[in-house]
Design a protein around this motif. Sequence first.
Motif, PDB file in Angstrom:
ATOM      1  N   ALA A  79       0.898  -1.212   0.141  1.00 43.92           N
ATOM      2  CA  ALA A  79       0.036  -0.032   0.036  1.00 43.92           C
ATOM      3  C   ALA A  79       0.918   1.289  -0.086  1.00 43.92           C
TER       4      ALA A  79
ATOM      5  N   TRP B 126      -2.126  -3.900   4.044  1.00 41.90           N
ATOM      6  CA  TRP B 126      -3.055  -2.954   4.354  1.00 41.90           C
ATOM      7  C   TRP B 126      -4.300  -3.650   4.554  1.00 41.90           C
TER       8      TRP B 126
ATOM      9  N   GLU C 247      -2.446  -0.607   9.758  1.00 45.57           N
ATOM     10  CA  GLU C 247      -3.799  -0.098   9.445  1.00 45.57           C
ATOM     11  C   GLU C 247      -4.276   1.088  10.766  1.00 45.57           C
TER      12      GLU C 247
END
Length: 288
Positions: free
Chosen positions: A39, A96, A119
Amino acid sequence: MKAWLLGLWVSPVMALSVQDDAGRTVTLPHVPQRIISLAPHATELLFEVGAGAQVVGVSAWSDYPAAARSKVQIGGIDALDIERIQALKPDLVVAWQSGNRASDVSQLQRLGLPVYYSEIQRVDAMPDALRRLGRLTGHDQTGAQKARQVAQDWSALQQRYARRTPVTVFYQVWSHPLMTVSAQQFIGDAIARCGGVNPFAHLPGLTPTIGVEDVLLARPQVLVTSTPDGQPDGSLQDWARWSALPAVARKQYLYLRADWLSRPTPRLLWGIRQLCEGIERTRQQSDH
């Protein structure tokens, strides 16, 4: 000569154990040297803590810092190239949880690759996330230093806007379908810290879908969204037909830079500062 003098000692004493943002304990036998980020925000965090040189692969849109653009791309966040990831022989994958497909991450885990979930849903959580990621990648000192700086900057920002007159804020994530943020999402958290009132803070999920009527009933004083460069792109102009809305009547439209505000990294504070300043302008205008 002792092996550790050559940097080859991989005794269990050197094993690294860190809890990720999903509450899982991730244990590595040694400092990872071939990291893959799934991510853009994870890529940025890895560079922030000093692990950029260890990153061998990144997801699409990993464009910050500039050095990240030269890394091998391993697909989009929701369409990973599993074969390419395997070929890079990673010893750590930073995923992610709410962005990557669970099936893709599960497949990587079945292949025996260690996965660390990143996260961050609240700004308050960022300093600890930086510390943990720094520790896991062998950069304790840099991670701790970045964490202290973020904590200090965030505290100063909150103090500046504490106890200000509340301003009703509607943040538009997407127009079709109409989506906003809840208090669980870091932008929703930031709105509150800027002295804003998010009428949809109580809704479940991070980015709930709502109706136009819901916004009309909420009567926001300012309409906010983000664009690639922070410049108006017409995405809020659909609201102009509702002239009774306080935000429309006073022309209170706020466009923020997407890459500052959409990624939970230290640059998020730049976006929050921009958000707070915009809300303050609306506050000042409403007081007159």
